[in-house]
Design a protein around this motif. Structure first.
Motif, mmCIF file in Angstrom:
data_model
loop_
_atom_site.group_PDB
_atom_site.id
_atom_site.type_symbol
_atom_site.label_atom_id
_atom_site.label_comp_id
_atom_site.label_asym_id
_atom_site.label_seq_id
_atom_site.Cartn_x
_atom_site.Cartn_y
_atom_site.Cartn_z
ATOM 1 N N PHE B 62 0.893 -1.240 -0.071
ATOM 2 C CA PHE B 62 0.017 -0.048 0.125
ATOM 3 C C PHE B 62 0.798 1.091 -0.091
ATOM 4 C CE2 PHE B 62 -2.269 -3.364 2.121
ATOM 5 C CZ PHE B 62 -3.633 -3.215 1.513
ATOM 6 N N TRP B 63 0.912 2.060 -0.839
ATOM 7 C CA TRP B 63 1.713 3.320 -1.145
ATOM 8 C C TRP B 63 3.093 2.891 -0.939
ATOM 9 C CZ3 TRP B 63 -2.526 3.168 2.271
ATOM 10 C CH2 TRP B 63 -3.576 3.875 1.835
ATOM 11 N N GLY B 64 3.467 1.621 -1.426
ATOM 12 C CA GLY B 64 4.711 1.154 -1.577
ATOM 13 C C GLY B 64 5.206 0.596 -0.423
ATOM 14 N N GLN B 65 4.368 0.384 0.599
ATOM 15 C CA GLN B 65 4.716 -0.402 2.055
ATOM 16 C C GLN B 65 3.821 -1.462 2.414
ATOM 17 O OE1 GLN B 65 5.421 2.772 5.181
ATOM 18 N NE2 GLN B 65 4.446 4.099 3.695
ATOM 19 N N GLN B 66 4.598 -2.417 2.916
ATOM 20 C CA GLN B 66 3.694 -3.796 3.415
ATOM 21 C C GLN B 66 2.927 -3.286 4.595
ATOM 22 O OE1 GLN B 66 5.757 -7.272 3.821
ATOM 23 N NE2 GLN B 66 6.519 -7.135 1.679
ATOM 24 N N LEU B 67 1.858 -3.938 4.615
ATOM 25 C CA LEU B 67 0.883 -3.472 5.495
ATOM 26 C C LEU B 67 1.283 -3.406 7.110
ATOM 27 C CD1 LEU B 67 -2.197 -2.237 5.856
ATOM 28 C CD2 LEU B 67 -2.858 -4.623 5.966
ATOM 29 N N SER B 68 1.859 -4.479 7.257
ATOM 30 C CA SER B 68 2.398 -4.783 8.631
ATOM 31 C C SER B 68 3.564 -3.831 8.858
ATOM 32 C CB SER B 68 2.569 -6.186 8.890
ATOM 33 O OG SER B 68 3.654 -6.477 7.904
ATOM 34 N N SER B 69 4.083 -3.031 8.151
ATOM 35 C CA SER B 69 5.236 -2.274 8.530
ATOM 36 C C SER B 69 4.820 -0.724 9.067
ATOM 37 C CB SER B 69 5.916 -1.857 7.250
ATOM 38 O OG SER B 69 5.110 -0.760 6.531
ATOM 39 N N SER B 70 3.323 -0.415 9.005
ATOM 40 C CA SER B 70 3.360 0.828 9.884
ATOM 41 C C SER B 70 1.718 0.701 10.202
ATOM 42 C CB SER B 70 3.505 1.956 8.788
ATOM 43 O OG SER B 70 2.833 3.137 9.389
ATOM 44 N N LYS B 71 1.398 1.171 11.415
ATOM 45 C CA LYS B 71 -0.009 1.458 11.871
ATOM 46 C C LYS B 71 -0.674 2.431 11.338
ATOM 47 C CE LYS B 71 -0.518 -0.556 16.579
ATOM 48 N NZ LYS B 71 -0.709 0.006 17.917
ATOM 49 N N GLN B 72 0.261 3.549 10.834
ATOM 50 C CA GLN B 72 -0.440 4.559 9.935
ATOM 51 C C GLN B 72 -1.499 4.029 8.687
ATOM 52 O OE1 GLN B 72 -0.959 7.819 10.612
ATOM 53 N NE2 GLN B 72 -2.149 8.095 8.771
ATOM 54 N N LEU B 73 -0.804 2.839 7.962
ATOM 55 C CA LEU B 73 -1.447 2.592 6.825
ATOM 56 C C LEU B 73 -2.762 2.097 7.192
ATOM 57 C CD1 LEU B 73 1.631 0.417 5.338
ATOM 58 C CD2 LEU B 73 0.682 2.491 4.620
ATOM 59 N N TYR B 74 -3.008 1.534 8.465
ATOM 60 C CA TYR B 74 -4.169 1.002 8.749
ATOM 61 C C TYR B 74 -5.372 2.099 8.872
ATOM 62 C CZ TYR B 74 -2.629 -3.664 9.785
ATOM 63 O OH TYR B 74 -2.302 -5.017 9.701
ATOM 64 N N GLU B 75 -4.892 3.424 9.481
ATOM 65 C CA GLU B 75 -5.580 4.509 9.383
ATOM 66 C C GLU B 75 -6.202 4.916 7.954
ATOM 67 O OE1 GLU B 75 -6.058 6.415 12.163
ATOM 68 O OE2 GLU B 75 -5.016 5.430 13.601
ATOM 69 N N ASN B 76 -5.091 4.798 7.285
ATOM 70 C CA ASN B 76 -5.650 5.113 5.875
ATOM 71 C C ASN B 76 -6.449 4.160 4.911
ATOM 72 O OD1 ASN B 76 -4.407 7.742 6.020
ATOM 73 N ND2 ASN B 76 -2.509 6.715 5.249
ATOM 74 N N ILE B 77 -6.881 3.095 5.731
ATOM 75 C CA ILE B 77 -7.737 2.246 4.765
ATOM 76 C C ILE B 77 -8.998 1.755 5.507
ATOM 77 C CG2 ILE B 77 -7.905 -0.317 3.941
ATOM 78 C CD1 ILE B 77 -4.726 -0.382 4.247
ATOM 79 N N GLY B 78 -10.099 2.005 4.828
ATOM 80 C CA GLY B 78 -11.568 1.917 5.243
ATOM 81 C C GLY B 78 -11.776 0.452 4.760
ATOM 82 N N VAL B 79 -12.368 -0.371 5.762
ATOM 83 C CA VAL B 79 -12.788 -1.857 5.277
ATOM 84 C C VAL B 79 -14.097 -2.027 5.409
ATOM 85 C CG1 VAL B 79 -12.497 -4.207 5.514
ATOM 86 C CG2 VAL B 79 -10.480 -2.681 5.755
ATOM 87 N N VAL B 80 -14.993 -2.509 4.586
ATOM 88 C CA VAL B 80 -16.498 -2.814 4.884
ATOM 89 C C VAL B 80 -16.555 -4.114 4.261
ATOM 90 C CG1 VAL B 80 -18.812 -2.502 4.222
ATOM 91 C CG2 VAL B 80 -17.115 -0.549 4.714
ATOM 92 N N PHE B 81 -17.238 -5.135 5.230
ATOM 93 C CA PHE B 81 -17.401 -6.515 4.782
ATOM 94 C C PHE B 81 -18.699 -6.636 4.462
ATOM 95 C CE2 PHE B 81 -13.466 -7.359 7.367
ATOM 96 C CZ PHE B 81 -12.611 -7.537 6.552
ATOM 97 N N ASP B 82 -19.094 -7.915 4.292
ATOM 98 C CA ASP B 82 -20.439 -8.080 3.461
ATOM 99 C C ASP B 82 -21.666 -8.050 4.707
ATOM 100 O OD1 ASP B 82 -19.699 -10.334 4.810
ATOM 101 O OD2 ASP B 82 -20.580 -11.870 3.220
#
Lengths: 220, 286
Positions: B62-82
């Protein structure tokens, strides 16, 4: 992690009235017929079980997988459960102490009140330890097998070891009736209960590490 | 274009099912539709992207970084399941408080605005909300921590067309900001025809294609023909084919070329639905 704890507290809020009702019924049943010094243990264990029910809510709403899309790590997820457990064990102990004191006052057991209040606080420390051991042992089981299966396994995990310990103590007492063992326990009760509490903390930490390991490998 | 999400050779074996070297890219400011039949691997792909399952192989950045590398990445991702993932006794008000305590970027003002826009009663329990309202609540939560990427797994399935249309409009609003993107998994291809810029089609755990929607819409076509005509077709040009009751349906990647080459044949435009059905139910040319 604050959000995870808040979520559990909100989820449990709906069950508070049922738990209060159960606690009142137990109090009404026990206060008139006993010295009324066992409430911290009863209530602390009751409330440690309530922590386990948070996993049922999580499973029903498929929360854990969703929570892992939030800025929280898997270890924080486990940590939040142990914090909620500790919180409810403490609440159980405090409400047990209050019930003991109120029960004593209602039944006008003022002659033995001073002695009983000391016993109550000692038992509260033991209650905290026992309920922590109880709850923290269940958490990794629930994480591994899910809340539904864990209910069945609860008997194996808690009741069987408890029965063995109880049986062992009873056997030891029957063999060593009115000898050193009882004297030793009576003389060192404070140290033993403090030791139990320290053991409970160490046990909880071990269970926390095991829970983290289980959750690390789990898929959602 | 700069990639917001890059998936390379994502592989995961589950018993008999294998997510097999799935790769695609979501550029900034776009909506990517992930399509495929039930059990094709759409949800597995999303779970692997979000590290909810352990991948066997491949990289996701995500934006060139692996998800587990930074908590900030999670801030930038909104998830909706079914389905909504908050317990049914909670209210939208409490859901907001939980999410507010979880995200540093949480904006309670925006959340309340979404609740108002979606006509969601703030103190009504989730169990008393309709499915559409529950999905809107999930979307409101996902949008209220200022995400740059929305990931939605079958979020519109089971909703009526009016409700779906409302939700799709929200996604279109969201990508008006060119730094935002959406990954939308759905088997309702009409939704994707409306909003998606790119379509990635997963079939039996493999990416059958990942193309712009316009390329599919303007280039792909279906030749309707009889058996004699079908036997004369250049098999190299065929993507997939299917024998119907009275004709053959043949999917080709260049309908204009097919019209020029086979003047007597009927060559229709292909919808995403047509393409999906031919790939899934038909046979693919070797």
């Amino acid at each position: 992690m604050k959000g995870l704890i808040l979520k559990d507290l909100y989820n449990l809020a709906g069950n508070v009235r049922y738990m209060l009702f159960a606690m009142i019924i137990i109090a009404i049943g026990i206060i008139p017929t006993s010295d009324g010094v066992g409430f911290p243990i009863i209530y602390a264990i009751m409330l440690s079980i309530i922590t386990i029910s948070t996993f049922t809510f999580d499973d029903t709403s498929k929360w854990t997988g969703y929570a892992l899309t939030m800025p929280v790590s898997r270890n924080e997820l486990v940590k939040s459960k142990f914090i909620v457990l500790a919180f409810f064990c403490i609440i159980g102990c405090i409400s047990g102490i209050v019930t003991d004191i109120v029960g004593g006052a209602i039944m006008k057991r003022f002659d033995s009140y001073a002695e009983n209040i000391g016993v109550t606080f000692l038992l509260a420390l033991a209650a905290l330890g026992i309920s922590l051991i109880f709850g923290s042992t269940l958490i990794p089981v629930v994480i591994k097998f899910g809340a539904e299966k864990a209910r069945i396994l609860m008997a194996v995990v808690i009741i069987v070891p408890a029965a063995i310990i109880w049986g062992g103590i009873t056997l030891a007492l029957s063999i060593n009736r009115d000898t050193e063992l009882i004297n030793f326990v009576e003389e060192n009760i404070f140290v033993l209960l403090c030791g139990l509490f320290v053991f409970a903390l160490l046990w909880s930490y071990v269970m926390y590490r095991i829970s983290c390991h289980i959750l690390k490998n789990k898929e959602f | 274009m700069e990639a917001l999400l890059q998936v390379d050779n994502l592989t995961k074996q589950y018993g008999n099912f294998k997510l097999d070297h799935v790769s695609f890219t979501i550029p900034k400011g776009t909506i990517m539709g992930l399509v495929g039949e039930n059990g094709a691997g759409k949800s597995t792909t999303i779970k692997a992207i979000l590290e909810l399952i352990h991948k066997d192989e491949g990289t996701v950045t995500f934006w060139g970084q692996q998800l587990s590398s930074s908590k900030q990445l999670y801030e930038n991702i909104g998830v909706v399941f079914d389905e909504i993932n908050f317990y049914q006794t909670l209210t939208p008000l409490r859901v907001g408080k939980i999410a507010g305590a979880s995200y540093r970027q949480w904006n309670d003002k925006i959340y309340k605005e979404y609740l108002k826009r979606f006509n969601l009663p703030i103190n009504k329990k989730i169990k008393e909300l309709s499915r559409g309202m529950k999905m809107k609540l999930s979307i409101a939560v996902a949008l209220s921590h200022n995400p740059k990427l929305l990931i939605l797994d079958e979020a519109t399935s089971g909703l009526d067309p009016v409700m779906r249309d409302d939700i799709l409009d929200i996604f279109l609003d969201f990508v008006e900001d060119e730094n935002h993107s959406v990954l939308l998994s759905s088997h309702i291809t009409t939704d994707l025809e409306k909003v998606a810029d790119y379509i990635t089609f997963i079939h039996h755990g493999k990416v059958a294609f990942s193309k712009t929607k316009d390329e599919l819409r303007y280039n792909y076509g279906i030749i309707r023909c009889g058996t004699d005509f079908f036997n004369k077709l250049d098999k190299k040009e065929i993507l997939a084919y299917r024998k119907e009751a009275y004709q053959w349906d043949v999917l080709v990647a260049d309908k204009d070329k097919a019209r020029r080459k086979y003047k007597n044949a009927v060559v229709d435009n292909a919808t995403i639905d047509d393409i999906l059905v031919l790939y899934v139910k038909g046979e693919q040319a070797k």
